[in-house]
Design a protein around this motif. Sequence first.
Motif, PDB file in Angstrom:
ATOM      1  N   THR A 189       0.836  -1.206   0.000  1.00  0.00           N
ATOM      2  CA  THR A 189       0.000   0.000   0.000  1.00  0.00           C
ATOM      3  C   THR A 189       0.868   1.253   0.000  1.00  0.00           C
ATOM      4  OG1 THR A 189      -1.752  -1.178   1.161  1.00  0.00           O
ATOM      5  CG2 THR A 189      -1.808   1.216   1.286  1.00  0.00           C
ATOM      6  N   VAL A 196       0.589   6.736  -6.686  1.00  0.00           N
ATOM      7  CA  VAL A 196      -0.469   7.740  -6.889  1.00  0.00           C
ATOM      8  C   VAL A 196       0.153   9.142  -6.901  1.00  0.00           C
ATOM      9  CG1 VAL A 196      -2.537   8.778  -5.858  1.00  0.00           C
ATOM     10  CG2 VAL A 196      -2.307   6.286  -5.943  1.00  0.00           C
ATOM     11  N   THR A 225      -6.863  10.013   7.393  1.00  0.00           N
ATOM     12  CA  THR A 225      -7.539   8.730   7.149  1.00  0.00           C
ATOM     13  C   THR A 225      -7.458   7.833   8.385  1.00  0.00           C
ATOM     14  OG1 THR A 225      -7.098   8.906   4.807  1.00  0.00           O
ATOM     15  CG2 THR A 225      -7.602   6.711   5.616  1.00  0.00           C
ATOM     16  N   LEU A 260       0.892   2.497  10.705  1.00  0.00           N
ATOM     17  CA  LEU A 260       1.186   3.799  10.081  1.00  0.00           C
ATOM     18  C   LEU A 260       2.675   3.906   9.752  1.00  0.00           C
ATOM     19  CD1 LEU A 260      -1.144   6.047  12.261  1.00  0.00           C
ATOM     20  CD2 LEU A 260      -1.357   5.653   9.798  1.00  0.00           C
ATOM     21  N   LEU A 263       3.213   2.187   6.692  1.00  0.00           N
ATOM     22  CA  LEU A 263       2.676   2.968   5.561  1.00  0.00           C
ATOM     23  C   LEU A 263       3.561   4.187   5.269  1.00  0.00           C
ATOM     24  CD1 LEU A 263      -1.168   2.937   6.353  1.00  0.00           C
ATOM     25  CD2 LEU A 263      -0.032   1.752   4.469  1.00  0.00           C
ATOM     26  N   ILE A 391      -2.868  -6.447  -4.015  1.00  0.00           N
ATOM     27  CA  ILE A 391      -2.631  -5.006  -4.145  1.00  0.00           C
ATOM     28  C   ILE A 391      -1.531  -4.805  -5.196  1.00  0.00           C
ATOM     29  CG2 ILE A 391      -1.808  -2.950  -2.927  1.00  0.00           C
ATOM     30  CD1 ILE A 391      -3.036  -4.140  -0.370  1.00  0.00           C
ATOM     31  N   PRO A 394      -0.879   0.843  -9.659  1.00  0.00           N
ATOM     32  CA  PRO A 394      -1.714   1.241 -10.798  1.00  0.00           C
ATOM     33  C   PRO A 394      -0.841   1.583 -12.013  1.00  0.00           C
ATOM     34  CG  PRO A 394      -1.648   2.983  -9.113  1.00  0.00           C
ATOM     35  CD  PRO A 394      -0.918   1.796  -8.547  1.00  0.00           C
TER      36      PRO A 394
END
Length: 400
Positions: A189, A196, A225, A260, A263, A391, A394
């Motif tokens: 992620t 992104v 978030t 976190l 992430l 996952i 993209p």
Amino acid sequence: MTNLSRRRLLASGGAAAAAGATLPLWTWAPSASIAGTGDGLDPEYVWDVRADPVIERLYGEGIAKVAEVNEILKGWTRNDQPLPDGLPTYLEDFIEEARALPAWADQGKLKLAGSFNEERYGFFLALLYTLGSGLISCAIKREAWSVYYSYGGSDMRDRIAKTTVLGYDVMDAQGWTATGSLMVNSVKTRMVHAAVRHLLPQSPHWASVGAGQEIPISQADILVTFHSLGTWVMRKFTEWDIAPSTELADAFLHAWNVDLHLLGVQEQYLPKDWAAAYAQYDQVMGPATGGTREGVELAQALLDSVIGEGNPVLRHELESLGRYVIGDAYADMIAFDKDPVLAPVWATSVPLLVTSYQSTVPNIPLVSNLLPEAVHTFIKIYFSPGDPAPITLPLSNRPE
Ligand code: HEM
């Protein structure tokens, strides 16, 4: 895709929100963080200094290379699994570093946090994450915009549900074990978020939304978030008078902090205790939320995908329960229905459920029957996206 009615859009205040937001001065001090110290930079202007250049370099090698990396990483699913062969060395180095738990991770606390999901809290946690955090995520302006205009925006339910599911998994004791997959999914992620940041600024839509933000998903955004998930849920548990013991609440926050970290959030922004978390929540949530056309559409798409398009009676019932759970301010931002008849029904039955929890012999399954079966079905479908697609990075923004 949902046809958004003009009435809904006007109700959400969407047009006004797109004009942008003025952010208040960042005052949350690093002394309130688990690091205890830091440069105190406003996380609004901090992204991921370690992951971003790595992912930028990967995309620089061409989209075929990114697709190849996706294929290779499909085989990497377990926390204890060595990385498959064939990755570029610079990416392998990054992943090896990123997958490690921080020195301050406490296995005892992570295991304890796992018990939060169990029987007593499980139903409420599922209810609050789905009909609470899942809906609030549509009222977080930048989250709504970036999800909508990135590739995943073309399958919105899948996209929103995945964020919540990862948040939910943080409370799964198995997720942190050698055979679990939480560390793998979190690192993947983190890489997707870096992707992104690379792709979304190339979208023709991004300049007109984003509230003036050039690069999406700042550290502040990730904190928002997190607060819409972990902190909001803990606030709700407290409001409903079913807050877990201090020890369990502390373990819950710890599990979130470890995630976190995985992430890519810097330790100087991770709240050291709940008081610090609430202070940060109060600072960031207000300016981050509001009505947008994309958020209203996302919320409808979320309902569509769980209960099917149309289905007006059930939709209305869920919107009204959702409004009770998240409160009028957030519900207005996503233009959810108001129902003067149903509202008092929720206001009576949900506290009854909660009271049953507090009795000496709680019988959640029995009392939760007070809520229509549709709610149970909603939660169940929400958490089981069918095909557990891996996952992946993209390859483009949302197809036009
Ligand atoms: C992707 C979770 C914060 C925007 C993902 C994915 C997960 C996830 C699990 C991968 C889904 C998949 O493609 O399979 C989380 C968690 C967060 C967080 C747990 C914080 C605690 C944010 C924030 C934003 C954001 C703050 C934007 C403001 C996105 C976007 C994607 C993504 C745009 C990629 C969608 C796509 O094109 O496939 N996130 N996220 N996320 N996230 Fe997050």
